[in-house]
Design an enzyme around this catalytic site. Structure first.
Site, PDB file in Angstrom:
ATOM      1  N   ASP A  10     -23.520 -13.399   2.866  1.00  0.00           N
ATOM      2  CA  ASP A  10     -24.041 -14.737   3.179  1.00  0.00           C
ATOM      3  C   ASP A  10     -25.551 -14.596   3.442  1.00  0.00           C
ATOM      4  O   ASP A  10     -26.129 -13.518   3.191  1.00  0.00           O
ATOM      5  CB  ASP A  10     -23.278 -15.361   4.363  1.00  0.00           C
ATOM      6  N   CYS A  67     -22.231  -9.770   6.191  1.00  0.00           N
ATOM      7  CA  CYS A  67     -22.616 -11.008   6.881  1.00  0.00           C
ATOM      8  C   CYS A  67     -23.336 -10.566   8.153  1.00  0.00           C
ATOM      9  O   CYS A  67     -23.741  -9.401   8.251  1.00  0.00           O
ATOM     10  CB  CYS A  67     -21.423 -11.926   7.135  1.00  0.00           C
ATOM     11  N   GLY A  68     -23.499 -11.448   9.120  1.00  0.00           N
ATOM     12  CA  GLY A  68     -24.239 -11.057  10.319  1.00  0.00           C
ATOM     13  C   GLY A  68     -23.556  -9.931  11.075  1.00  0.00           C
ATOM     14  O   GLY A  68     -24.188  -8.971  11.503  1.00  0.00           O
ATOM     15  N   GLY A  70     -20.263  -8.646   9.939  1.00  0.00           N
ATOM     16  CA  GLY A  70     -19.231  -8.011   9.113  1.00  0.00           C
ATOM     17  C   GLY A  70     -17.847  -8.566   9.422  1.00  0.00           C
ATOM     18  O   GLY A  70     -16.885  -8.316   8.689  1.00  0.00           O
ATOM     19  N   GLY A  72     -16.789 -11.947   9.845  1.00  0.00           N
ATOM     20  CA  GLY A  72     -16.376 -13.123   9.070  1.00  0.00           C
ATOM     21  C   GLY A  72     -15.928 -12.754   7.667  1.00  0.00           C
ATOM     22  O   GLY A  72     -14.862 -13.191   7.200  1.00  0.00           O
ATOM     23  N   ARG A 111     -26.793  -7.749  11.075  1.00  0.00           N
ATOM     24  CA  ARG A 111     -27.567  -7.982  12.301  1.00  0.00           C
ATOM     25  C   ARG A 111     -27.430  -6.823  13.291  1.00  0.00           C
ATOM     26  O   ARG A 111     -28.055  -6.820  14.346  1.00  0.00           O
ATOM     27  CB  ARG A 111     -27.135  -9.296  12.958  1.00  0.00           C
ATOM     28  N   HIS A 135      -0.326   8.556   5.591  1.00  0.00           N
ATOM     29  CA  HIS A 135      -1.057   7.288   5.517  1.00  0.00           C
ATOM     30  C   HIS A 135      -0.488   6.357   4.457  1.00  0.00           C
ATOM     31  O   HIS A 135      -0.631   5.153   4.561  1.00  0.00           O
ATOM     32  CB  HIS A 135      -2.536   7.548   5.233  1.00  0.00           C
ATOM     33  N   ARG A 138       2.154   3.781   5.569  1.00  0.00           N
ATOM     34  CA  ARG A 138       1.564   2.778   6.468  1.00  0.00           C
ATOM     35  C   ARG A 138       0.819   1.711   5.665  1.00  0.00           C
ATOM     36  O   ARG A 138       0.921   0.507   5.953  1.00  0.00           O
ATOM     37  CB  ARG A 138       0.615   3.468   7.459  1.00  0.00           C
TER      38      ARG A 138
HETATM   39  C1  RB5 Z   1     -23.981 -16.622  10.308  1.00  0.00           C
HETATM   40  O1  RB5 Z   1     -24.799 -17.109  11.300  1.00  0.00           O
HETATM   41  C2  RB5 Z   1     -22.911 -15.700  10.907  1.00  0.00           C
HETATM   42  O2  RB5 Z   1     -22.025 -16.425  11.665  1.00  0.00           O
HETATM   43  C3  RB5 Z   1     -22.209 -14.938   9.812  1.00  0.00           C
HETATM   44  O3  RB5 Z   1     -23.133 -14.196   9.091  1.00  0.00           O
HETATM   45  C4  RB5 Z   1     -21.177 -13.928  10.259  1.00  0.00           C
HETATM   46  O4  RB5 Z   1     -21.694 -13.037  11.204  1.00  0.00           O
HETATM   47  C5  RB5 Z   1     -19.846 -14.432  10.587  1.00  0.00           C
HETATM   48  O5  RB5 Z   1     -18.931 -13.665  10.904  1.00  0.00           O
END
Ligand code: RB5
Length: 146
Positions: A10, A67-68, A70, A72, A111, A135, A138
């Site tokens: 994203d 993502c910010g 990982g 989401g 992030r 493994h 599982r």
């Molecule tokens: C975006 O602000 C942030 O919510 C997204 O990148 C992510 O971290 C979601 O899990």
């Protein structure tokens, strides 16, 4: 052997994705960039879905999602049949995600993980193999839950 990879992010992961894309191509991986293509705000499930579908349909050998945090992208990708998306945070967890869980997507939180460490994560994941043994059953139990 992993040769073809899909990568997606994203807006929060866009800059790290660009850097990793260059890194992977310099290592001769065939990389499909599934977007996003700017830092404009967007929704991470859209890109997780594109990468996860490509992995699920075996159009690529593995996927990378960013993502910010990982979190989401991993939650979203794991909704797709056949996907084992692991949110990893260092080279050890990246290697274990392959060795023990046969993860077919790794997720990285841009992030929290600097590009230098994200490259170490990638190196560790792509140089690891699934260890089978205890493994295997599982992972098979996870598949039966789908
Ligand atoms: C975006 O602000 C942030 O919510 C997204 O990148 C992510 O971290 C979601 O899990």
């Amino acid at each position: 052997m992993i040769k073809k990879i899909a990568i997606g992010s994203d807006h929060a992961g866009f800059i790290l994705k660009s850097e990793l894309l260059e890194y992977l191509r310099s290592k001769d991986f065939d990389v499909v960039d599934c977007g996003t293509y700017s830092t404009e705000s967007c929704d991470y499930p859209d890109y997780a879905a594109i990468v996860a579908e490509k992995v699920s349909k075996k159009q690529v050998d593995a996927g990378i999602l960013i993502c910010g945090t990982g979190i989401g992208v991993s939650i979203a990708a794991n909704k797709v049949k056949g996907i084992r998306a692991a949110n990893v945070w260092n080279s050890e967890t990246a290697a274990l995600a392959k060795q023990h869980n046969d993860a077919n997507i790794i997720c990285i939180g841009a992030r929290f993980i600097a590009p230098y460490y994200a490259k170490k994560i990638i190196d560790a994941y792509f140089s690891s193999e699934f260890e089978y043994g205890n493994h295997l059953h599982r992972v098979e139990k996870i598949s039966k839950m789908e």
